[in-house]
Motif scaffolding. Structure first.
Motif, PDB file in Angstrom:
ATOM      1  N   LEU A  55       0.832  -1.207   0.000  1.00 46.01           N
ATOM      2  CA  LEU A  55       0.000   0.000   0.000  1.00 46.01           C
ATOM      3  C   LEU A  55       0.864   1.253   0.000  1.00 46.01           C
ATOM      4  O   LEU A  55       0.593   2.208  -0.734  1.00 46.01           O
ATOM      5  CB  LEU A  55      -0.937   0.000   1.204  1.00 46.01           C
ATOM      6  CG  LEU A  55      -2.190  -0.857   1.065  1.00 46.01           C
ATOM      7  CD1 LEU A  55      -2.838  -1.101   2.421  1.00 46.01           C
ATOM      8  CD2 LEU A  55      -3.180  -0.206   0.121  1.00 46.01           C
ATOM      9  N   ASN A  56       1.914   1.252   0.814  1.00 42.70           N
ATOM     10  CA  ASN A  56       2.796   2.425   0.875  1.00 42.70           C
ATOM     11  C   ASN A  56       3.523   2.669  -0.443  1.00 42.70           C
ATOM     12  O   ASN A  56       3.916   3.804  -0.730  1.00 42.70           O
ATOM     13  CB  ASN A  56       3.806   2.271   2.012  1.00 42.70           C
ATOM     14  CG  ASN A  56       3.171   2.530   3.362  1.00 42.70           C
ATOM     15  OD1 ASN A  56       2.283   3.364   3.499  1.00 42.70           O
ATOM     16  ND2 ASN A  56       3.605   1.791   4.364  1.00 42.70           N
ATOM     17  N   ALA A  57       3.692   1.634  -1.252  1.00 40.97           N
ATOM     18  CA  ALA A  57       4.378   1.785  -2.537  1.00 40.97           C
ATOM     19  C   ALA A  57       3.471   2.365  -3.634  1.00 40.97           C
ATOM     20  O   ALA A  57       3.965   2.790  -4.674  1.00 40.97           O
ATOM     21  CB  ALA A  57       4.925   0.433  -2.998  1.00 40.97           C
ATOM     22  N   LEU A  58       2.172   2.408  -3.380  1.00 42.70           N
ATOM     23  CA  LEU A  58       1.257   2.964  -4.379  1.00 42.70           C
ATOM     24  C   LEU A  58       1.418   4.481  -4.468  1.00 42.70           C
ATOM     25  O   LEU A  58       1.750   5.131  -3.476  1.00 42.70           O
ATOM     26  CB  LEU A  58      -0.195   2.636  -4.014  1.00 42.70           C
ATOM     27  CG  LEU A  58      -0.616   1.181  -4.073  1.00 42.70           C
ATOM     28  CD1 LEU A  58      -2.063   1.034  -3.574  1.00 42.70           C
ATOM     29  CD2 LEU A  58      -0.498   0.626  -5.479  1.00 42.70           C
ATOM     30  N   PRO A  59       1.146   5.067  -5.640  1.00 40.76           N
ATOM     31  CA  PRO A  59       1.219   6.528  -5.754  1.00 40.76           C
ATOM     32  C   PRO A  59       0.137   7.199  -4.913  1.00 40.76           C
ATOM     33  O   PRO A  59      -0.972   6.681  -4.809  1.00 40.76           O
ATOM     34  CB  PRO A  59       1.000   6.784  -7.249  1.00 40.76           C
ATOM     35  CG  PRO A  59       0.464   5.527  -7.814  1.00 40.76           C
ATOM     36  CD  PRO A  59       0.816   4.420  -6.892  1.00 40.76           C
ATOM     37  N   HIS A  60       0.489   8.312  -4.324  1.00 38.54           N
ATOM     38  CA  HIS A  60      -0.450   9.073  -3.482  1.00 38.54           C
ATOM     39  C   HIS A  60      -0.957  10.308  -4.232  1.00 38.54           C
ATOM     40  O   HIS A  60      -1.021  11.396  -3.686  1.00 38.54           O
ATOM     41  CB  HIS A  60       0.233   9.504  -2.181  1.00 38.54           C
ATOM     42  CG  HIS A  60       0.509   8.388  -1.238  1.00 38.54           C
ATOM     43  ND1 HIS A  60       1.333   7.322  -1.531  1.00 38.54           N
ATOM     44  CD2 HIS A  60       0.056   8.158   0.019  1.00 38.54           C
ATOM     45  CE1 HIS A  60       1.382   6.504  -0.501  1.00 38.54           C
ATOM     46  NE2 HIS A  60       0.622   6.988   0.457  1.00 38.54           N
ATOM     47  N   LYS A  61      -1.339  10.140  -5.472  1.00 39.90           N
ATOM     48  CA  LYS A  61      -1.738  11.281  -6.305  1.00 39.90           C
ATOM     49  C   LYS A  61      -3.209  11.638  -6.154  1.00 39.90           C
ATOM     50  O   LYS A  61      -3.642  12.691  -6.591  1.00 39.90           O
ATOM     51  CB  LYS A  61      -1.461  10.964  -7.775  1.00 39.90           C
ATOM     52  CG  LYS A  61       0.009  10.792  -8.078  1.00 39.90           C
ATOM     53  CD  LYS A  61       0.224  10.452  -9.528  1.00 39.90           C
ATOM     54  CE  LYS A  61       1.709  10.273  -9.805  1.00 39.90           C
ATOM     55  NZ  LYS A  61       1.962   9.862 -11.184  1.00 39.90           N
ATOM     56  N   ASP A  62      -3.979  10.783  -5.557  1.00 32.01           N
ATOM     57  CA  ASP A  62      -5.414  10.985  -5.439  1.00 32.01           C
ATOM     58  C   ASP A  62      -5.813  10.854  -3.981  1.00 32.01           C
ATOM     59  O   ASP A  62      -5.068  10.302  -3.167  1.00 32.01           O
ATOM     60  CB  ASP A  62      -6.146   9.927  -6.284  1.00 32.01           C
ATOM     61  CG  ASP A  62      -7.603  10.255  -6.516  1.00 32.01           C
ATOM     62  OD1 ASP A  62      -8.432   9.889  -5.660  1.00 32.01           O
ATOM     63  OD2 ASP A  62      -7.918  10.868  -7.552  1.00 32.01           O
ATOM     64  N   LYS A  63      -6.984  11.338  -3.636  1.00 28.69           N
ATOM     65  CA  LYS A  63      -7.514  11.205  -2.282  1.00 28.69           C
ATOM     66  C   LYS A  63      -7.807   9.735  -1.964  1.00 28.69           C
ATOM     67  O   LYS A  63      -7.600   9.288  -0.844  1.00 28.69           O
ATOM     68  CB  LYS A  63      -8.786  12.054  -2.179  1.00 28.69           C
ATOM     69  CG  LYS A  63      -9.436  12.082  -0.834  1.00 28.69           C
ATOM     70  CD  LYS A  63     -10.538  13.133  -0.767  1.00 28.69           C
ATOM     71  CE  LYS A  63     -11.854  12.523  -1.195  1.00 28.69           C
ATOM     72  NZ  LYS A  63     -13.016  13.363  -0.882  1.00 28.69           N
ATOM     73  N   ARG A  64      -8.255   8.994  -2.971  1.00 32.18           N
ATOM     74  CA  ARG A  64      -8.571   7.580  -2.797  1.00 32.18           C
ATOM     75  C   ARG A  64      -7.328   6.720  -3.025  1.00 32.18           C
ATOM     76  O   ARG A  64      -6.465   7.044  -3.826  1.00 32.18           O
ATOM     77  CB  ARG A  64      -9.674   7.154  -3.773  1.00 32.18           C
ATOM     78  CG  ARG A  64     -11.014   7.737  -3.404  1.00 32.18           C
ATOM     79  CD  ARG A  64     -12.168   7.342  -4.295  1.00 32.18           C
ATOM     80  NE  ARG A  64     -11.930   6.231  -5.192  1.00 32.18           N
ATOM     81  CZ  ARG A  64     -12.410   6.169  -6.417  1.00 32.18           C
ATOM     82  NH1 ARG A  64     -13.128   7.166  -6.902  1.00 32.18           N
ATOM     83  NH2 ARG A  64     -12.180   5.123  -7.166  1.00 32.18           N
ATOM     84  N   ILE A  65      -7.281   5.582  -2.332  1.00 30.67           N
ATOM     85  CA  ILE A  65      -6.148   4.666  -2.476  1.00 30.67           C
ATOM     86  C   ILE A  65      -6.171   4.012  -3.853  1.00 30.67           C
ATOM     87  O   ILE A  65      -5.149   3.894  -4.520  1.00 30.67           O
ATOM     88  CB  ILE A  65      -6.169   3.600  -1.362  1.00 30.67           C
ATOM     89  CG1 ILE A  65      -6.018   4.267   0.005  1.00 30.67           C
ATOM     90  CG2 ILE A  65      -5.073   2.561  -1.590  1.00 30.67           C
ATOM     91  CD1 ILE A  65      -6.201   3.332   1.188  1.00 30.67           C
ATOM     92  N   PHE A  66      -7.354   3.596  -4.284  1.00 27.71           N
ATOM     93  CA  PHE A  66      -7.528   2.970  -5.603  1.00 27.71           C
ATOM     94  C   PHE A  66      -8.452   3.852  -6.434  1.00 27.71           C
ATOM     95  O   PHE A  66      -9.664   3.640  -6.469  1.00 27.71           O
ATOM     96  CB  PHE A  66      -8.115   1.558  -5.458  1.00 27.71           C
ATOM     97  CG  PHE A  66      -7.268   0.641  -4.623  1.00 27.71           C
ATOM     98  CD1 PHE A  66      -6.147   0.036  -5.176  1.00 27.71           C
ATOM     99  CD2 PHE A  66      -7.576   0.380  -3.295  1.00 27.71           C
ATOM    100  CE1 PHE A  66      -5.351  -0.803  -4.426  1.00 27.71           C
ATOM    101  CE2 PHE A  66      -6.791  -0.461  -2.534  1.00 27.71           C
ATOM    102  CZ  PHE A  66      -5.671  -1.052  -3.093  1.00 27.71           C
ATOM    103  N   PRO A  67      -7.891   4.861  -7.114  1.00 19.62           N
ATOM    104  CA  PRO A  67      -8.725   5.817  -7.866  1.00 19.62           C
ATOM    105  C   PRO A  67      -9.185   5.244  -9.214  1.00 19.62           C
ATOM    106  O   PRO A  67      -8.721   5.649 -10.267  1.00 19.62           O
ATOM    107  CB  PRO A  67      -7.793   7.017  -8.048  1.00 19.62           C
ATOM    108  CG  PRO A  67      -6.425   6.425  -8.058  1.00 19.62           C
ATOM    109  CD  PRO A  67      -6.494   5.221  -7.150  1.00 19.62           C
ATOM    110  N   THR A  68     -10.072   4.277  -9.150  1.00 23.98           N
ATOM    111  CA  THR A  68     -10.597   3.652 -10.357  1.00 23.98           C
ATOM    112  C   THR A  68     -12.049   3.280 -10.104  1.00 23.98           C
ATOM    113  O   THR A  68     -12.533   3.363  -8.981  1.00 23.98           O
ATOM    114  CB  THR A  68      -9.758   2.414 -10.743  1.00 23.98           C
ATOM    115  OG1 THR A  68     -10.200   1.936 -12.008  1.00 23.98           O
ATOM    116  CG2 THR A  68      -9.855   1.317  -9.706  1.00 23.98           C
TER     117      THR A  68
END
Length: 167
Positions: A55-68
């Motif tokens: 989870l920490n390796a995911l990009p933090h570009k959006d408010k949501r963790i999984f922006p899809t």
């Protein structure tokens, strides 16, 4: 996809609950379900170090963790499971859906708790015991799984309680 599936596996959450999760819902190794669906309750789950790192390796570009969207991630699952079924020559893999993780988790909880409805309700965050009943049918209880005793007086009941017996 691996991170999303890991979240489903470790939280027993509904797929939409994970998609709604925001970065503020994830602190250190605790994942909070703050946007429950289907009359579920909110809840918190301690994650494994491996999933925490993912989870920490995911990009933090959006408010949501999984922006899809659900539609997009589900189409990715369809493609992935088709490739896996072909590679491993296992057509049973085609039956896996996102909801399979919650049902697997509920069945595992039911088996490990010997069908304790309150435990199933708490971990799956159900408001109604009727929702939890569907997981109990998967357990094959055997007589040798239990030790039985009885008590007829209050003193006997207290003595059995002191040594760990439960009703």
């Amino acid at each position: 996809m691996a991170t999303y599936l890991g979240c489903l596996k470790e939280t027993f959450a509904d797929p939409s609950e994970i998609l709604r999760a925001e970065w503020i819902d994830f602190k250190e190794n605790v994942f909070s379900i703050n946007h429950p669906v289907k009359n579920h309750l909110p809840g918190k789950y301690e994650l494994t170090p491996r999933l925490t790192c993912m989870l920490n390796a995911l990009p933090h570009k959006d408010k949501r963790i999984f922006p899809t969207s659900y539609k997009t991630i589900y189409s990715s699952l369809l493609s992935l499971r088709t490739k896996a079924a072909d590679k491993f020559q296992n057509p049973a893999l085609l039956q896996i859906t996102f909801k399979s993780f919650r049902h697997w988790g509920g069945s595992m909880i039911a088996e490990r708790s010997n069908g304790n409805l309150l435990v199933i309700m708490r971990i799956l965050r159900h408001k109604s015991f009727k929702s939890s009943l569907r997981y109990i049918h998967t357990i094959a209880f055997k007589d040798e799984d239990y030790e039985v005793t009885s008590a007829t007086t209050a003193e006997e009941i207290l003595a059995l309680g002191k040594v760990g017996w439960q009703k």
